[in-house]
Enzyme design. Structure first.
Site, PDB file in Angstrom:
ATOM      1  N   GLU A 121       4.355   5.477  13.616  1.00  0.00           N
ATOM      2  CA  GLU A 121       4.820   4.393  12.739  1.00  0.00           C
ATOM      3  C   GLU A 121       4.710   4.818  11.281  1.00  0.00           C
ATOM      4  O   GLU A 121       4.031   5.798  10.967  1.00  0.00           O
ATOM      5  CB  GLU A 121       3.994   3.124  12.995  1.00  0.00           C
ATOM      6  CG  GLU A 121       2.525   3.296  12.652  1.00  0.00           C
ATOM      7  CD  GLU A 121       1.634   2.208  13.247  1.00  0.00           C
ATOM      8  OE1 GLU A 121       2.048   1.533  14.200  1.00  0.00           O
ATOM      9  OE2 GLU A 121       0.512   2.062  12.749  1.00  0.00           O
ATOM     10  N   LYS A 123       3.496   4.947   7.429  1.00  0.00           N
ATOM     11  CA  LYS A 123       2.262   4.646   6.690  1.00  0.00           C
ATOM     12  C   LYS A 123       2.699   3.908   5.428  1.00  0.00           C
ATOM     13  O   LYS A 123       3.507   4.425   4.639  1.00  0.00           O
ATOM     14  CB  LYS A 123       1.534   5.943   6.345  1.00  0.00           C
ATOM     15  CG  LYS A 123       0.210   5.718   5.660  1.00  0.00           C
ATOM     16  CD  LYS A 123      -0.571   7.031   5.608  1.00  0.00           C
ATOM     17  CE  LYS A 123      -1.992   6.850   5.135  1.00  0.00           C
ATOM     18  NZ  LYS A 123      -2.116   6.395   3.772  1.00  0.00           N
ATOM     19  N   ASP A 125       2.333   2.314   1.816  1.00  0.00           N
ATOM     20  CA  ASP A 125       1.535   2.564   0.619  1.00  0.00           C
ATOM     21  C   ASP A 125       1.263   1.246  -0.089  1.00  0.00           C
ATOM     22  O   ASP A 125       2.042   0.784  -0.906  1.00  0.00           O
ATOM     23  CB  ASP A 125       2.297   3.516  -0.308  1.00  0.00           C
ATOM     24  CG  ASP A 125       1.384   4.091  -1.378  1.00  0.00           C
ATOM     25  OD1 ASP A 125       0.168   3.910  -1.265  1.00  0.00           O
ATOM     26  OD2 ASP A 125       1.899   4.715  -2.316  1.00  0.00           O
ATOM     27  N   TYR A 233      -1.003  -3.568  11.381  1.00  0.00           N
ATOM     28  CA  TYR A 233      -0.899  -2.419  12.272  1.00  0.00           C
ATOM     29  C   TYR A 233      -2.181  -2.106  13.044  1.00  0.00           C
ATOM     30  O   TYR A 233      -2.250  -1.097  13.730  1.00  0.00           O
ATOM     31  CB  TYR A 233      -0.490  -1.183  11.475  1.00  0.00           C
ATOM     32  CG  TYR A 233      -1.298  -1.005  10.192  1.00  0.00           C
ATOM     33  CD1 TYR A 233      -2.661  -0.732  10.230  1.00  0.00           C
ATOM     34  CD2 TYR A 233      -0.684  -1.124   8.949  1.00  0.00           C
ATOM     35  CE1 TYR A 233      -3.390  -0.590   9.069  1.00  0.00           C
ATOM     36  CE2 TYR A 233      -1.410  -0.974   7.772  1.00  0.00           C
ATOM     37  CZ  TYR A 233      -2.765  -0.715   7.845  1.00  0.00           C
ATOM     38  OH  TYR A 233      -3.499  -0.580   6.705  1.00  0.00           O
ATOM     39  N   LYS A 321       1.328  13.559   6.192  1.00  0.00           N
ATOM     40  CA  LYS A 321       1.909  13.424   4.854  1.00  0.00           C
ATOM     41  C   LYS A 321       3.103  14.349   4.711  1.00  0.00           C
ATOM     42  O   LYS A 321       2.967  15.572   4.918  1.00  0.00           O
ATOM     43  CB  LYS A 321       0.857  13.816   3.795  1.00  0.00           C
ATOM     44  CG  LYS A 321      -0.362  12.921   3.814  1.00  0.00           C
ATOM     45  CD  LYS A 321      -0.065  11.647   3.073  1.00  0.00           C
ATOM     46  CE  LYS A 321      -1.341  11.020   2.596  1.00  0.00           C
ATOM     47  NZ  LYS A 321      -1.144   9.987   1.626  1.00  0.00           N
ATOM     48  N   CYS A 415      15.659   2.577 -36.052  1.00  0.00           N
ATOM     49  CA  CYS A 415      16.391   2.351 -34.806  1.00  0.00           C
ATOM     50  C   CYS A 415      17.456   3.436 -34.662  1.00  0.00           C
ATOM     51  O   CYS A 415      18.212   3.689 -35.600  1.00  0.00           O
ATOM     52  CB  CYS A 415      17.029   0.968 -34.832  1.00  0.00           C
ATOM     53  SG  CYS A 415      18.206   0.724 -33.495  1.00  0.00           S
ATOM     54  N   CYS A 418      21.072   1.574 -35.229  1.00  0.00           N
ATOM     55  CA  CYS A 418      21.504   0.940 -36.479  1.00  0.00           C
ATOM     56  C   CYS A 418      20.682   1.403 -37.676  1.00  0.00           C
ATOM     57  O   CYS A 418      20.922   0.967 -38.794  1.00  0.00           O
ATOM     58  CB  CYS A 418      21.434  -0.575 -36.355  1.00  0.00           C
ATOM     59  SG  CYS A 418      19.734  -1.169 -36.314  1.00  0.00           S
ATOM     60  N   CYS A 433      13.346  -2.635 -32.601  1.00  0.00           N
ATOM     61  CA  CYS A 433      14.248  -2.589 -33.752  1.00  0.00           C
ATOM     62  C   CYS A 433      14.194  -3.964 -34.415  1.00  0.00           C
ATOM     63  O   CYS A 433      14.199  -4.992 -33.735  1.00  0.00           O
ATOM     64  CB  CYS A 433      15.660  -2.298 -33.258  1.00  0.00           C
ATOM     65  SG  CYS A 433      16.916  -2.633 -34.486  1.00  0.00           S
ATOM     66  N   CYS A 438      21.616  -5.508 -34.758  1.00  0.00           N
ATOM     67  CA  CYS A 438      21.724  -4.148 -34.213  1.00  0.00           C
ATOM     68  C   CYS A 438      22.760  -4.113 -33.084  1.00  0.00           C
ATOM     69  O   CYS A 438      22.662  -4.884 -32.133  1.00  0.00           O
ATOM     70  CB  CYS A 438      20.367  -3.697 -33.679  1.00  0.00           C
ATOM     71  SG  CYS A 438      20.442  -2.146 -32.774  1.00  0.00           S
TER      72      CYS A 438
HETATM   73  S1  IVH Z   1      -4.344   2.545  10.810  1.00  0.00           S
HETATM   74  C1  IVH Z   1      -8.865   2.501  11.631  1.00  0.00           C
HETATM   75  N1  IVH Z   1      -1.802   2.387  10.256  1.00  0.00           N
HETATM   76  O1  IVH Z   1      -3.660   4.006   5.095  1.00  0.00           O
HETATM   77  C2  IVH Z   1      -7.528   2.946  11.227  1.00  0.00           C
HETATM   78  N2  IVH Z   1      -3.318   2.589   8.464  1.00  0.00           N
HETATM   79  O2  IVH Z   1      -5.034   6.402   4.159  1.00  0.00           O
HETATM   80  C3  IVH Z   1      -6.853   1.939  10.429  1.00  0.00           C
HETATM   81  N3  IVH Z   1      -2.256   2.511   6.244  1.00  0.00           N
HETATM   82  O3  IVH Z   1      -6.882   2.796   5.587  1.00  0.00           O
HETATM   83  C4  IVH Z   1      -5.702   2.465   9.745  1.00  0.00           C
HETATM   84  N4  IVH Z   1      -0.210   2.280   6.970  1.00  0.00           N
HETATM   85  O4  IVH Z   1      -5.048   1.204   4.594  1.00  0.00           O
HETATM   86  C5  IVH Z   1      -3.035   2.506   9.760  1.00  0.00           C
HETATM   87  N5  IVH Z   1       0.471   2.185   9.930  1.00  0.00           N
HETATM   88  C6  IVH Z   1      -0.752   2.307   9.436  1.00  0.00           C
HETATM   89  C7  IVH Z   1      -0.988   2.353   8.044  1.00  0.00           C
HETATM   90  C8  IVH Z   1      -2.302   2.504   7.600  1.00  0.00           C
HETATM   91  C9  IVH Z   1      -0.980   2.364   5.902  1.00  0.00           C
HETATM   92  C10 IVH Z   1      -3.359   2.661   5.279  1.00  0.00           C
HETATM   93  C11 IVH Z   1      -4.640   1.988   5.674  1.00  0.00           C
HETATM   94  C12 IVH Z   1      -5.579   3.140   5.855  1.00  0.00           C
HETATM   95  C13 IVH Z   1      -5.019   4.114   4.891  1.00  0.00           C
HETATM   96  C14 IVH Z   1      -5.524   5.534   5.125  1.00  0.00           C
END
Ligand code: IVH
Length: 749
Positions: A121, A123, A125, A233, A321, A415, A418, A433, A438
């Site tokens: 799945e 991740k 941010d 998640y 990553k 500016c 102008c 400005c 302007c």
């Molecule tokens: S599972 C115990 N699933 O990324 C494990 N974490 O860098 C719980 N995060 O602490 C995390 N997407 O805050 C999980 N699909 C995902 C996620 C996810 C973002 C975050 C989460 C985690 C951090 C680690």
């Protein structure tokens, strides 16, 4: 016939709370889920306020899932630190496919006899969150903190529309602790930053920072304004429910009304995972959140215990990553753009470079501080990154590639368009400005003026604006109203060599739109003026309480807001230094605050113990007018530019239409006023009554419906009592304006 006894007063209140709750929930669904609102924001706010007041008075009936929680309650003094029922761990990272295979190996060694599958799945941010639902009700939201204890941000989380206050499960489990990520929607983030820059504030670096900053706000009402969302998640403590696989958990969360990732896979081996990683990556720009990699989890939850965890992260999951999307390119030049309100923004002009599928030629450098911090020089080789795939940004300079030929940049003191002086207002990082005429400002201002949300002048956008300015036909948006068809028919949008005429059809369209604009609602006009800090919603709110632009320019309401803020600041030190003066000033503040309460913009904290300062008065809803906006509106309207606009508006016979329909809450009722009222002058009270359709006379007769009596009421009071005329107080009067009927009437606004 069955005899139904009179309902007790308390039962009536309980039912009223229930009915209002159902009504507000219905409107929330119409607004958020169906995008089909049936009532105005103003009416929504009135219903919310009515429910809030009842809940405050009768806390025994206040529900933990009340829709009033969505708009955010009173500001907090700090966040409580609370222990997590189960620690919130993080994830270890992998940066290559071979590291991912190592992860798979480790697992196989730990559980050699088990067969298992994987879930893959995105991740997200954002900011990690743990929500606790007890018997289906959201009772707590904690940030990760140090993983053992986190901040209690429940009030803030409740303002996020997509997070259910109550799970949509027929049989909710005793405890469902769910973990996920709060994030700021990418588009919402871009808009928020645009607004911030327009206001001369520091933009947020990225959606994650903006989200974290929002969750740390102590005023949930502010949080309610931010475009936050959540995706879930993982599970923490579970009681009363068993979920065998991760995929099953996701399906369960979805059923429960919680959002899950828009895309995930159940895969049988790490090879399959590895093959899907690119596909997941290719989807990331369509996601509403920033994707920070992929997460790979063992699917079978019963294996989690035997796999265990390190102090930092579980062994059954890992993050992958992707190589960051960055590219090196030459910074050819730094130019400076001038926005509608005159804000100067430095822009990096780049040697075109491919980045996540698009060609990047320019990147914002935000402001002088940012350039200095990164030591960016013209001629540098820079690393550019697509921050959130929205705005390309210069990440850093590749100093190793410096030749010594690079040229330092400093913001111009004039500016660039102008050549007028620039200024830095106190508290702002941006330069502006100072020239009201302007052309750069005029161009963006004119585009704003004719845009759909402002005056909607059909056919006058884009190039037409530019050319009208270029041809010196327009020096101010109001000059549009001086244009005549013969000027426009043959107006050249091309060049002298390759002319392209506007044509009579387009010209007629523009002229007709301009004519229509003359009676557009006051809110559209207020917005069109391009007042710094005043958005569409703010303009609407102000328009509901005023009838003309002139009235706005001298608005006592707006002045009250500014005064309340200034006074409250000044009164603080007096508390210790001069208690009697402090008390006197507090009384004055209360008078100002009460006027704002009466106007329906602010609300008063109910608690008596609360400090008698501004803290007592807070914006009534998430979209009220704050002191900064009020100040900006007043100073714009009374500035040279504002005054000349108002004069031109009057000269062109422009009369914005009034949206405020007369309220009839008191129609047919006659009032007599006597004595000294606690907060209003008698004139003010009379105006209020007539504005709501009531009549005011000076002497009492048997035809008088109400005597509004304050202190030292005297003979009129005696006479009213002898004639059996109802005697009411100022607060009774305000309550009469606060009935549901009145709310309905006012909502027609
Ligand atoms: S599972 C115990 N699933 O990324 C494990 N974490 O860098 C719980 N995060 O602490 C995390 N997407 O805050 C999980 N699909 C995902 C996620 C996810 C973002 C975050 C989460 C985690 C951090 C680690």
């Amino acid at each position: 016939m069955r005899y139904i006894g009179a309902m007790s007063e308390m039962e009536q209140i309980r039912q009223k709370i229930e009915a209002l709750t159902a009504e507000l929930n219905r409107h929330n669904r119409l607004y958020y889920e169906d995008a089909r609102p049936e009532i105005s924001d103003t009416e929504y706010d009135r219903l919310t306020k009515e429910l809030e007041d009842l809940e405050h008075k009768y806390p025994q009936y206040a529900s933990p899932t009340s829709p009033t929680l969505r708009v955010g309650g009173a500001p907090l003094s700090g966040f409580e630190n609370v222990a997590h029922a189960q620690p919130m761990k993080s994830l270890s990272n992998t940066y290559s496919k071979s590291e991912l295979f190592d992860f798979d190996e480790r697992i196989r060694k730990l559980i050699p006899d088990e067969s298992f599958t994987y879930a893959l799945e995105p991740k997200i941010d954002g900011v990690a969150i743990s929500l606790r639902y007890e018997n289906g009700i959201l009772t707590q939201a904690l940030t990760r903190g140090d993983g053992i204890t986190g901040d209690n941000v429940t009030a803030n989380i409740r303002t996020i529309p997509s997070i259910p206050l109550q799970l949509t499960l027929r049989q909710p489990p005793a405890v469902l602790e769910v973990r996920g990520e709060i994030y700021m929607d990418k588009t919402g983030f871009a808009l928020l930053n645009e607004q911030r820059q327009e206001n001369g504030w520091e933009p947020f670096a990225n959606p994650r920072n903006a989200c974290a900053g929002s969750l740390k706000q102590l005023d949930p009402k502010l949080v309610a304004k931010r475009p936050l969302d959540g995706i879930f998640y993982a599970a923490g403590e579970l009681r009363g429910v068993t979920l065998n696989t991760h995929i099953e958990l996701l399906a369960y969360l979805k059923d429960a009304g919680l959002k899950i990732a828009p895309k995930y896979w159940s895969l049988s081996s790490i090879d399959e995972v590895s093959e899907r990683l690119d596909e997941l990556y290719s989807l990331h720009s369509d996601f509403p959140f920033e994707m920070d990699g992929a997460v790979i989890k063992v699917n079978e939850r019963h294996l989690y215990e035997s796999l265990g965890a390190t102090a930092k992260s579980p062994r059954w999951a890992v993050a992958y990553k992707y190589a960051p999307e960055q590219a090196e390119t030459a910074l050819l030049d730094i130019t400076v753009q001038v926005g509608r309100t005159g804000v100067l923004t430095p822009v990096a002009e780049l040697e075109p470079v491919q980045l996540s599928g698009t060609t990047v030629r320019r990147a914002t450098l935000h402001n002088a501080e940012e350039i200095e911090r990164k030591d960016v020089r013209i001629g540098d080789t820079v690393v550019v990154e697509k921050a959130g795939e929205i705005i390309p940004a210069v990440v850093r300079v590749v100093t190793e590639k410096r030749t010594g030929e690079e040229v330092q940049f400093s913001m111009p003191d004039r500016c660039p368009v102008c050549e007028s002086d620039v200024e830095q207002r106190s508290g702002e990082v941006a330069l502006r400005c100072t020239n009201l005429q302007c052309p750069a400002q005029l161009k963006t201002w004119l585009e704003h003026f004719v845009s759909r949300d402002a005056l909607d002048i059909e056919g006058a956008g884009g190039i037409v604006c530019d050319k009208l300015i270029e041809a010196s036909l327009v020096f101010s948006p109001l000059d549009l109203f001086t244009l005549v068809p013969s000027q426009l028919d043959t107006f050249n949008l091309g060049t002298p060599e390759a002319p392209r005429m506007l044509g009579s059809k387009n010209a007629a369209k523009i002229i007709a739109s301009l004519e229509r604009a003359k009676t557009k609602p006051l809110a559209n006009w207020l917005f069109a003026l391009g007042i710094p800090k005043l958005g569409k919603v703010g303009a609407q709110i102000i328009a509901e309480q005023h009838e003309t632009l002139q009235e706005v320019s001298t608005s006592s309401l707006l002045k009250d807001i500014v005064e309340l803020s200034v006074q409250s600041e000044q009164v603080k030190p007096l508390k210790k230094e001069n208690p009697p003066l402090y008390a006197k000033r507090c009384d004055e503040i209360e008078q100002v605050g009460d006027r704002l309460v009466e106007a329906g913009w602010y609300k008063k904290a109910a608690s008596k113990s609360q400090t008698r300062t501004l803290a007592k008065y807070t914006l009534k809803n998430q979209q009220g007018i704050g002191s900064k906006t009020a100040e900006s509106v007043l100073s714009f309207m009374n500035s040279e530019r504002g005054r000349s606009l108002l004069t031109d508006i009057a000269a062109h016979g422009i009369t914005p239409s009034v949206e405020r329909k007369a309220s009839t809450a008191l129609s047919g009722k006659s009032f007599v006023i006597t004595g000294t009222l606690p907060n209003m002058g008698r004139n003010e009270a009379a105006k209020l009554i007539t504005r709501h359709g009531g009549a005011v006379s000076s002497s009492i007769s048997k035809n008088t419906d109400y005597l509004l009596a304050g202190e030292k009421a005297g003979s009129k009071l005696t006479k009213a009592q002898s004639l059996g005329v109802a005697v009411i107080s100022e607060s009774d009067l305000l309550k009469m304006l606060d009935t549901p009927e009145k709310q309905k009437q006012l909502s027609l606004i």
